[in-house]
Design a protein around this motif. Structure first.
Motif, PDB file in Angstrom:
ATOM      1  N   VAL A 435     -24.297 -58.017  29.046  1.00  0.00           N
ATOM      2  CA  VAL A 435     -24.469 -56.563  28.911  1.00  0.00           C
ATOM      3  C   VAL A 435     -24.512 -55.933  30.296  1.00  0.00           C
ATOM      4  O   VAL A 435     -25.275 -56.358  31.162  1.00  0.00           O
ATOM      5  N   ASP A 436     -23.676 -54.903  30.485  1.00  0.00           N
ATOM      6  CA  ASP A 436     -23.627 -54.206  31.767  1.00  0.00           C
ATOM      7  C   ASP A 436     -24.568 -52.996  31.777  1.00  0.00           C
ATOM      8  O   ASP A 436     -25.227 -52.712  32.766  1.00  0.00           O
ATOM      9  N   ASP A 437     -24.635 -52.272  30.665  1.00  0.00           N
ATOM     10  CA  ASP A 437     -25.508 -51.104  30.569  1.00  0.00           C
ATOM     11  C   ASP A 437     -25.882 -50.914  29.104  1.00  0.00           C
ATOM     12  O   ASP A 437     -25.216 -51.454  28.200  1.00  0.00           O
ATOM     13  N   ALA A 438     -26.927 -50.126  28.872  1.00  0.00           N
ATOM     14  CA  ALA A 438     -27.397 -49.934  27.504  1.00  0.00           C
ATOM     15  C   ALA A 438     -28.135 -48.617  27.388  1.00  0.00           C
ATOM     16  O   ALA A 438     -28.701 -48.112  28.366  1.00  0.00           O
ATOM     17  N   ALA A 439     -28.134 -48.056  26.199  1.00  0.00           N
ATOM     18  CA  ALA A 439     -28.906 -46.850  25.882  1.00  0.00           C
ATOM     19  C   ALA A 439     -29.330 -46.933  24.423  1.00  0.00           C
ATOM     20  O   ALA A 439     -28.619 -47.502  23.591  1.00  0.00           O
ATOM     21  N   VAL A 440     -30.486 -46.362  24.148  1.00  0.00           N
ATOM     22  CA  VAL A 440     -31.054 -46.411  22.800  1.00  0.00           C
ATOM     23  C   VAL A 440     -31.445 -45.000  22.387  1.00  0.00           C
ATOM     24  O   VAL A 440     -32.018 -44.246  23.189  1.00  0.00           O
ATOM     25  N   THR A 441     -31.140 -44.656  21.158  1.00  0.00           N
ATOM     26  CA  THR A 441     -31.511 -43.357  20.624  1.00  0.00           C
ATOM     27  C   THR A 441     -31.998 -43.534  19.193  1.00  0.00           C
ATOM     28  O   THR A 441     -32.066 -44.657  18.691  1.00  0.00           O
ATOM     29  N   VAL A 442     -32.324 -42.436  18.544  1.00  0.00           N
ATOM     30  CA  VAL A 442     -32.783 -42.467  17.156  1.00  0.00           C
ATOM     31  C   VAL A 442     -31.738 -41.799  16.286  1.00  0.00           C
ATOM     32  O   VAL A 442     -31.238 -40.721  16.607  1.00  0.00           O
ATOM     33  N   ARG A 443     -31.396 -42.443  15.184  1.00  0.00           N
ATOM     34  CA  ARG A 443     -30.474 -41.868  14.205  1.00  0.00           C
ATOM     35  C   ARG A 443     -31.217 -41.640  12.898  1.00  0.00           C
ATOM     36  O   ARG A 443     -32.059 -42.446  12.507  1.00  0.00           O
ATOM     37  N   ARG A 444     -30.913 -40.538  12.223  1.00  0.00           N
ATOM     38  CA  ARG A 444     -31.569 -40.207  10.952  1.00  0.00           C
ATOM     39  C   ARG A 444     -30.506 -40.050   9.866  1.00  0.00           C
ATOM     40  O   ARG A 444     -30.005 -38.945   9.636  1.00  0.00           O
ATOM     41  N   PRO A 445     -30.166 -41.142   9.158  1.00  0.00           N
ATOM     42  CA  PRO A 445     -29.194 -41.022   8.066  1.00  0.00           C
ATOM     43  C   PRO A 445     -29.702 -40.164   6.916  1.00  0.00           C
ATOM     44  O   PRO A 445     -28.925 -39.545   6.211  1.00  0.00           O
ATOM     45  N   THR A 446     -31.024 -40.138   6.735  1.00  0.00           N
ATOM     46  CA  THR A 446     -31.647 -39.248   5.762  1.00  0.00           C
ATOM     47  C   THR A 446     -32.877 -38.649   6.432  1.00  0.00           C
ATOM     48  O   THR A 446     -33.396 -39.211   7.402  1.00  0.00           O
ATOM     49  N   PRO A 447     -33.391 -37.513   5.946  1.00  0.00           N
ATOM     50  CA  PRO A 447     -34.549 -36.883   6.604  1.00  0.00           C
ATOM     51  C   PRO A 447     -35.767 -37.792   6.700  1.00  0.00           C
ATOM     52  O   PRO A 447     -36.579 -37.649   7.617  1.00  0.00           O
ATOM     53  N   ASP A 448     -35.911 -38.733   5.746  1.00  0.00           N
ATOM     54  CA  ASP A 448     -37.107 -39.581   5.733  1.00  0.00           C
ATOM     55  C   ASP A 448     -36.876 -40.939   6.388  1.00  0.00           C
ATOM     56  O   ASP A 448     -37.756 -41.803   6.331  1.00  0.00           O
ATOM     57  N   ASP A 449     -35.710 -41.144   6.987  1.00  0.00           N
ATOM     58  CA  ASP A 449     -35.402 -42.450   7.574  1.00  0.00           C
ATOM     59  C   ASP A 449     -34.968 -42.279   9.021  1.00  0.00           C
ATOM     60  O   ASP A 449     -33.901 -41.749   9.301  1.00  0.00           O
ATOM     61  N   ALA A 450     -35.822 -42.702   9.943  1.00  0.00           N
ATOM     62  CA  ALA A 450     -35.470 -42.720  11.368  1.00  0.00           C
ATOM     63  C   ALA A 450     -35.258 -44.159  11.778  1.00  0.00           C
ATOM     64  O   ALA A 450     -36.085 -45.033  11.489  1.00  0.00           O
ATOM     65  N   ARG A 451     -34.141 -44.449  12.432  1.00  0.00           N
ATOM     66  CA  ARG A 451     -33.879 -45.818  12.855  1.00  0.00           C
ATOM     67  C   ARG A 451     -33.348 -45.831  14.291  1.00  0.00           C
ATOM     68  O   ARG A 451     -32.684 -44.888  14.736  1.00  0.00           O
ATOM     69  N   LEU A 452     -33.667 -46.893  14.999  1.00  0.00           N
ATOM     70  CA  LEU A 452     -33.207 -47.050  16.371  1.00  0.00           C
ATOM     71  C   LEU A 452     -31.752 -47.503  16.384  1.00  0.00           C
ATOM     72  O   LEU A 452     -31.378 -48.447  15.676  1.00  0.00           O
ATOM     73  N   ALA A 453     -30.950 -46.832  17.209  1.00  0.00           N
ATOM     74  CA  ALA A 453     -29.545 -47.199  17.376  1.00  0.00           C
ATOM     75  C   ALA A 453     -29.304 -47.513  18.843  1.00  0.00           C
ATOM     76  O   ALA A 453     -29.633 -46.708  19.720  1.00  0.00           O
ATOM     77  N   ALA A 454     -28.765 -48.694  19.111  1.00  0.00           N
ATOM     78  CA  ALA A 454     -28.501 -49.127  20.488  1.00  0.00           C
ATOM     79  C   ALA A 454     -27.007 -49.088  20.771  1.00  0.00           C
ATOM     80  O   ALA A 454     -26.187 -49.380  19.893  1.00  0.00           O
ATOM     81  N   PHE A 455     -26.672 -48.753  22.018  1.00  0.00           N
ATOM     82  CA  PHE A 455     -25.291 -48.741  22.479  1.00  0.00           C
ATOM     83  C   PHE A 455     -25.228 -49.529  23.776  1.00  0.00           C
ATOM     84  O   PHE A 455     -26.035 -49.290  24.692  1.00  0.00           O
ATOM     85  N   VAL A 456     -24.308 -50.462  23.859  1.00  0.00           N
ATOM     86  CA  VAL A 456     -24.211 -51.289  25.056  1.00  0.00           C
ATOM     87  C   VAL A 456     -22.792 -51.263  25.596  1.00  0.00           C
ATOM     88  O   VAL A 456     -21.825 -51.149  24.843  1.00  0.00           O
ATOM     89  N   VAL A 457     -22.712 -51.345  26.923  1.00  0.00           N
ATOM     90  CA  VAL A 457     -21.445 -51.529  27.620  1.00  0.00           C
ATOM     91  C   VAL A 457     -21.387 -52.990  28.029  1.00  0.00           C
ATOM     92  O   VAL A 457     -22.291 -53.493  28.700  1.00  0.00           O
ATOM     93  N   ALA A 458     -20.328 -53.673  27.594  1.00  0.00           N
ATOM     94  CA  ALA A 458     -20.238 -55.107  27.841  1.00  0.00           C
ATOM     95  C   ALA A 458     -19.946 -55.391  29.301  1.00  0.00           C
ATOM     96  O   ALA A 458     -19.235 -54.634  29.986  1.00  0.00           O
ATOM     97  N   ALA A 459     -20.509 -56.488  29.809  1.00  0.00           N
ATOM     98  CA  ALA A 459     -20.189 -56.971  31.154  1.00  0.00           C
ATOM     99  C   ALA A 459     -18.794 -57.602  31.123  1.00  0.00           C
ATOM    100  O   ALA A 459     -18.267 -57.914  30.049  1.00  0.00           O
TER     101      ALA A 459
END
Length: 612
Positions: A435-459
């Protein structure tokens, strides 16, 4: 808000009326005055106040014989049970501080917590200690029947002595240990006026010991002569919680906001059994609060806000139906806390304006263990307002002093009640060689469901597989810090100032993912897939679809298990749920349960090929 007094609870304008003391002294007081009153119920086991105090004193004497001394920091690794309460109290009677550990946490996380807390010894359940392989000295705690009566020397802890070290997510990649003193907890829970807890109440304990909500669950009961009802099921389902409340006559419960939302959406019968419900961890949804208040009008619903650094709750608000016409407020400071809304120059904002919330008062933690620089950064000696904790939360005050919450000033997020620094997860991802870089945010597919979503840039080199990366994170981080989904991208989107654009990241995450069918579903698999689809916010059409791969997590597992019970009449335990987390696996468990129920009702019915 220039020249305005700090926002204080009206009933505490002059002075804090609660005497600050060590927590063992509160229990000893009740053991003396009401020795036969119920203190702790754990399944079929019960302890009166006299029995609780006696068991804790005997264990404290044993710990003292083993070398535990005042000022020591001792880690505690035990399953949730009555013995956990006894062990905490025993450690405090020796004058030591308790560092709760979670058996579900991976080894590296536990090792980091032990190092950062300065714990010199880990005590607890012998099997858990052996399985965890914790570094340093360990001591298995004997049962009460193995201990002789003995006098514990000393007077126990004072109000300024550290009671707990509770860990929160850290942006540097390591958790932060917050040292909370006895006086802070005693002031939070003794004769509270923000919530009703009397000697006739029973308070539910179902939170992990590492979560500061458990502090309220246990000690709001024991400080007021009430009883703690311990839910010993490791991952209780909605039905488990309702049965526990029903069986033991629980009257008071704390729920994380996410759990409250799920229970409210189902009009859970748990609310029909409770008198007081305290909710905290994230912003409370007005529609769910209103639904509970209208369906169960006798419920005292309290919205609690506060970081661990201010001892569980800093502000509270008793929610009314009228509050649900807009965002539910977080209320006023209580139990010795003060609140100040400051601008970027650390000056009070004008009336009604938004600013950063700084908390003061007698319940602030001592600071972060072994992190003096971070302590100095977050706990500030303000020239006119005294010692304050900088929350990073944006709030505003109404004319009557009630606070409204408006979000964060930084990247910290709350997911299912857990305070999460995306930087901690990003750090763990960047440590991976592919992994070269990474960022994490929160995604809400429904109003009552918050989930962590990660994005990575490959080395440079082979592109890592998302499932493999998530598997590695599982061995490093506790479950609530492992993203529900991970996407490999060519680059991370940036703002004009060169920072990661987290709004653009959220747009990168697909709002729904359709899984193409590999083979047709059986009727029972189709029924399971429909329940999954509703809960996960995506269409599920494959029998080998994996719940975790589709973004499922422990709270959604509770939702799915409850809907399977309602739709198919089958109770699926969470251990079984995660043993076979595919559509086909769940369908097989449902089929087995249906066959077993059919055989019980009709003993002469033919059995399946496995003999069930």
């Amino acid at each position: 808000m220039t020249n305005r007094k700090p926002l204080l609870d009206d009933r505490k304008e002059t002075a804090v009326t609660v005497a600050r003391t060590g927590l063992p002294a509160l229990v000893a007081r009740h053991a003396e005055h009401t020795p036969h009153a119920l203190a702790v119920a754990d399944g079929d086991t019960t302890l009166t106040y006299a029995q609780l105090a006696g068991a804790a004193r005997r264990l404290a004497a044993h710990l003292h014989e083993q070398g535990v001394r005042p000022g020591d920091f001792v880690a505690l690794l035990m399953p949730r049970s009555a013995r956990t309460v006894v062990a905490q109290l025993a450690l405090w009677w020796t004058g030591a501080a308790c560092v709760p550990l979670d058996p579900a946490h991976p080894g590296p996380r536990t090792a980091a917590m032990l190092e950062d807390s300065g714990a010199t010894l880990t005590v607890g359940d012998s099997k858990l200690l052996e399985a965890a392989g914790t570094p340093g000295a360990t001591l298995a705690l004997p049962g009460d029947e193995q201990l002789a009566d003995a006098e514990m020397p000393g007077d126990g802890p004072g109000p300024d002595d550290t009671a707990f070290v509770m860990f929160t997510s850290g942006s540097t990649g390591r958790p932060k240990g917050v040292a909370i003193h006895h006086g802070a907890i005693a002031e939070l829970v003794t004769d509270p006026d923000y919530v009703t807890v009397t000697a006739r109440d029973r308070v539910l304990l179902h939170s992990p010991a590492t979560f500061d909500g458990s502090t309220f669950e246990v000690w709001s009961a024991l400080a007021n002569g009430a009883a703690v009802v311990v839910c010993t099921t490791e991952r209780p389902s909605f039905e488990d919680l309702a049965k526990e409340v029903e069986r033991h006559g629980v009257t008071v419960a704390f729920f994380t906001t996410a759990l409250f939302h799920q229970l409210a959406a189902r009009r859970s019968r748990v609310f029909s059994l409770l008198r007081t419900v305290v909710v905290g961890g994230e912003a409370m949804a007005a529609q769910h609060a209103r639904a509970v208040l209208r369906a169960f009008p006798w419920v005292e619903l309290v919205n609690g806000y506060g970081p661990t650094e201010a001892t569980t709750f800093a502000t509270t608000h008793r929610v009314t139906d009228a509050d649900c016409d807009g965002p539910v407020p977080i209320g006023r400071p209580m139990a010795g806390a003060t609140a100040h809304i400051l601008d970027e120059a650390f000056l009070p904002v004008t009336d009604g304006a938004q600013g950063e919330l700084w908390i003061g008062g007698s319940r602030l933690a001592h600071g972060y263990t072994r992190q003096p620089e971070l302590t100095a950064e977050r706990f500030v000696d303000h020239p006119t307002l005294g010692r304050l904790y900088r929350t990073g939360d944006l709030v505003s005050a109404r004319p009557d002093g009630v606070l409204d919450f408006h979000g964060r000033t930084d990247d910290q997020v709350k997911v299912r009640g857990f305070r999460i620094e995306p930087g901690e997860i990003e750090h763990a991802l960047r440590e991976q060689p592919d992994v070269d870089d990474a960022a994490v945010t929160v995604r809400r597919p429904t109003p009552d469901d918050a989930r962590l979503a990660a994005f990575v840039v490959a080395a440079p080199g082979p592109v890592p597989r998302p499932d493999a990366l998530l598997g590695r994170l599982t061995a490093l981080l506790p479950a609530h810090l492992v993203p529900a989904e991970l996407t490999v991208v060519d680059r991370l989107p940036l703002t004009t100032s060169g920072k990661v654009d987290r709004r653009a990241l959220a747009d990168l995450a697909t709002a729904a993912e359709t899984i193409g069918a590999a083979e047709p579903l059986t009727p029972l698999q189709q029924a399971v897939a429909e329940v999954w689809s509703r809960s996960l916010g995506c269409e599920v059409t494959r029998p080998d679809a994996d719940f975790l791969d589709l973004g499922g997590h422990s709270l959604l597992a509770l939702v799915v298990a409850e809907e399977l019970r309602e739709d198919l009449g089958v109770e699926l335990s969470l251990p079984d749920f995660f043993t076979a987390p595919t559509v086909a696996g769940h369908a097989a468990l449902v089929e087995r349960a249906l066959l077993a129920a059919h055989t019980d009702l009709h003993p002469d019915a033919p059995k399946d090929t496995d003999g069930h």
